[in-house]
Motif scaffolding. Structure first.
Motif, PDB file in Angstrom:
ATOM      1  N   ALA A   1       0.824  -1.104   0.003  1.00 59.91           N
ATOM      2  CA  ALA A   1      -0.055  -0.018   0.192  1.00 59.91           C
ATOM      3  C   ALA A   1       0.873   1.232   0.106  1.00 59.91           C
ATOM      4  CB  ALA A   1      -0.982  -0.080   1.358  1.00 59.91           C
ATOM      5  N   ALA A   2       0.581   2.034  -0.867  1.00 60.78           N
ATOM      6  CA  ALA A   2       1.518   3.394  -1.044  1.00 60.78           C
ATOM      7  C   ALA A   2       0.328   4.654  -0.490  1.00 60.78           C
ATOM      8  CB  ALA A   2       1.665   3.692  -2.349  1.00 60.78           C
ATOM      9  N   ALA A   5       6.392  -1.737  -9.386  1.00 60.94           N
ATOM     10  CA  ALA A   5       5.432  -1.234 -10.115  1.00 60.94           C
ATOM     11  C   ALA A   5       4.820   0.273  -9.460  1.00 60.94           C
ATOM     12  CB  ALA A   5       4.216  -2.070 -10.311  1.00 60.94           C
ATOM     13  N   GLU A   6       4.929   0.085  -8.289  1.00 62.66           N
ATOM     14  CA  GLU A   6       4.633   1.352  -7.182  1.00 62.66           C
ATOM     15  C   GLU A   6       5.656   2.323  -7.233  1.00 62.66           C
ATOM     16  OE1 GLU A   6       1.964   2.430  -6.086  1.00 62.66           O
ATOM     17  OE2 GLU A   6       0.564   0.995  -5.486  1.00 62.66           O
ATOM     18  N   ALA A   7       6.894   1.891  -7.351  1.00 65.15           N
ATOM     19  CA  ALA A   7       8.072   2.901  -7.216  1.00 65.15           C
ATOM     20  C   ALA A   7       7.803   3.449  -8.796  1.00 65.15           C
ATOM     21  CB  ALA A   7       9.204   2.218  -7.223  1.00 65.15           C
ATOM     22  N   ASP A   8       7.435   2.753  -9.823  1.00 68.34           N
ATOM     23  CA  ASP A   8       7.503   3.282 -11.267  1.00 68.34           C
ATOM     24  C   ASP A   8       6.722   4.395 -11.640  1.00 68.34           C
ATOM     25  OD1 ASP A   8       8.835   2.849 -13.858  1.00 68.34           O
ATOM     26  OD2 ASP A   8       6.974   2.240 -14.341  1.00 68.34           O
ATOM     27  N   PHE A  51      12.964   2.514  -4.545  1.00 69.61           N
ATOM     28  CA  PHE A  51      12.681   3.589  -4.252  1.00 69.61           C
ATOM     29  C   PHE A  51      13.559   4.804  -3.788  1.00 69.61           C
ATOM     30  CE2 PHE A  51       8.694   0.977  -3.456  1.00 69.61           C
ATOM     31  CZ  PHE A  51       7.900   1.663  -4.046  1.00 69.61           C
ATOM     32  N   SER A  52      14.777   4.187  -3.353  1.00 64.80           N
ATOM     33  CA  SER A  52      15.838   5.223  -2.892  1.00 64.80           C
ATOM     34  C   SER A  52      16.120   6.315  -3.821  1.00 64.80           C
ATOM     35  CB  SER A  52      17.108   4.447  -2.404  1.00 64.80           C
ATOM     36  OG  SER A  52      16.692   3.727  -1.168  1.00 64.80           O
ATOM     37  N   ASP A  53      16.225   6.082  -5.312  1.00 63.86           N
ATOM     38  CA  ASP A  53      16.472   7.184  -6.010  1.00 63.86           C
ATOM     39  C   ASP A  53      15.439   7.955  -6.551  1.00 63.86           C
ATOM     40  OD1 ASP A  53      15.245   5.492  -7.638  1.00 63.86           O
ATOM     41  OD2 ASP A  53      16.770   5.356  -9.303  1.00 63.86           O
TER      42      ASP A  53
END
Length: 461
Positions: A64-65, A138-141, A244-246
């Motif tokens: 979940a985001a 996918a969430e990070a994308d 997610f870090s970048d």
């Protein structure tokens, strides 16, 4: 439906507790095991709050985001913009084309959704455990780069306007009372505007508006990411850092002032409804500030007055008087009493026969509250309310394969920087005393703190 903001979502009731005797209720409190959710909490250098909560019960995971942007703080003259943008998040990103995010989840046997609420917008996926890495990628994308085009914007403006027409404008009791009541009861524009969106405002949204909104509010330092379910924490942490870090952080605007002036006089309003064939009534009282002792007391008063068939108002209005077939309500119609971060209303609503007067209904409500004011709440009654609250809380945590747990963890991280708070809720409720209950009734359940909204039916039968 991707946007679930039109669904009235009150806290779960616990009708199975209605037959409990005082002795068994007290015994249940003493014998109940400690409520404990595993929580690992850390923050990436870019500000993303990450909560991991492993649970080996079933081979599934929930990702979940949550973004710290909801109805309340959307731009003025852009009502419904937070909700419009929720739809935009499914229109493609750097590496996933339009609707491919949805297909990716569904083809892997998962389910997904998103919703816009008062103080956040959320997106979640529930998938087989071995697909965790795919979902994090996918969430990070889409956090990294959304495909914001004029075609996508125009298309989703049409979708949202149609949703408003279907769910509100062309429905009997559309928007009653979840959308209507905040506009009548509150004075601060941020709490009192049309959250679903004025059609003219939705049309006025520009591509530049959307691009700016994404860069401002959909940054990692304005978000929380939760993983709940069957996974290894070290592996999950490595994947979160990898994907997610970048993503760069952003400058977040100062929080808007959501303060509501004290209400010192009862407000009454009537709204014509051309599609309704029976009158309806809603009542709303301004809540105590979140996380105060009175806030927890109101949670227990809600259990006594409104939750379940054993509640005072159900017994009085349905069983005794027969004025209505049901009465519903609670704290936060767009979620539960925990997942908001600003002024809130405790509400109830019912549809009733034309032969019954609104004043008759209000007299019953006032009578039940007056009993609490005059007689107080005994320890026995408080213990029963605590049993119901515990059941409601457990229902919330176990809701939808772990999504309910993820919801509390994410909002406690966003609003309090403290997802471990999930494990202290029972303790906070247990501090409530009969004296505090009576003080809360006196201070908050007074007619001068109340707004009444009556639906005047206009349908031709």
């Amino acid at each position: 439906m991707l946007a679930s903001c039109s669904q009235k979502a009150t806290a779960p009731t616990a009708s199975n507790t209605s037959a409990a005797t005082p002795d068994t209720a007290v015994a249940a409190i003493g014998a109940a095991p400690a409520f404990k959710v595993p929580v690992e909490y850390f923050t990436l250098d870019n500000g993303l709050k990450v909560i991991l909560s492993p649970d080996k019960t079933a081979p599934i995971v929930t990702v979940a985001a949550y973004y710290n942007i909801g109805f309340r703080i959307e731009p003025k003259d852009r009502t419904g913009f937070a909700h419009l943008f929720e739809h935009m998040m499914f229109q493609g990103s750097d590496n996933l084309g339009k609707m491919e995010f949805i297909q990716l989840v569904q083809k892997n046997g998962g389910i997904l959704n998103g919703s816009t609420r008062f103080d956040f917008t959320n997106y979640f996926e529930i998938v087989p455990a071995h697909k965790l890495q795919t979902m994090l990628w996918a969430e990070a994308d889409r956090m990294k780069g959304l495909n914001i085009t004029q075609d996508n914007l125009t298309n989703q403006q049409g979708v949202v306007k149609n949703e408003v027409k279907v769910n509100v404008l062309n429905q009997p009791y559309g928007g009653f009372p979840w959308l209507d009541m905040p506009q009548y009861a509150n004075k601060n524009w941020y709490n009192a505007h049309n959250f679903y969106g004025d059609l003219d405002d939705l049309d006025a949204a520009t591509l530049e508006d959307v691009q700016s909104f994404f860069k401002t509010y959909y940054a990692p330092n304005n978000a929380a990411l939760v993983v709940v379910g069957d996974f290894e924490p070290d592996q999950a942490k490595a994947w979160v850092k990898q994907y997610f870090s970048d993503i760069p952080s952003a400058t977040i605007p100062e929080k808007v002032n959501l303060t509501e002036p004290p209400q010192e006089k009862e407000q009454r309003f009537t709204k014509d409804d051309k599609l309704a064939n029976k009158p309806a009534l809603a009542f709303a009282y301004h809540m105590p500030e979140r996380n105060t002792p009175e806030y927890y007391a109101m949670g227990l008063l809600n259990q006594i007055l409104l939750e379940g068939d054993d509640s005072r108002l159900y017994q009085a209005l349905v069983q005794d008087k027969g004025y209505t077939g049901s009465v519903s309500g609670g704290i936060n119609y767009l979620g539960n009493m925990f997942n908001y971060n600003g002024p809130m209303l405790w509400m109830g609503d019912l549809v009733y026969d034309k032969t019954v007067s609104a004043d008759s209904i209000l007299s019953v409500i006032d009578g039940e509250i007056e009993k609490l004011r005059q007689n107080g709440v005994s320890q026995e009654q408080l213990d029963l309310a605590m049993v119901k609250m515990r059941s409601s809380l457990y229902d919330q945590v176990s809701q939808m394969y772990g999504f309910g747990k993820a919801d509390l963890l994410a909002t406690f991280a966003l609003f309090d920087n403290d997802p471990e708070r999930i494990n202290r809720l029972e303790e906070e409720f247990s501090k409530v005393t009969p004296a505090l209950m009576q003080q809360t009734v006196e201070k908050y359940l007074r007619p001068t703190n109340r707004t009444i909204l009556i639906i005047n039916p206009q349908a031709q039968i």
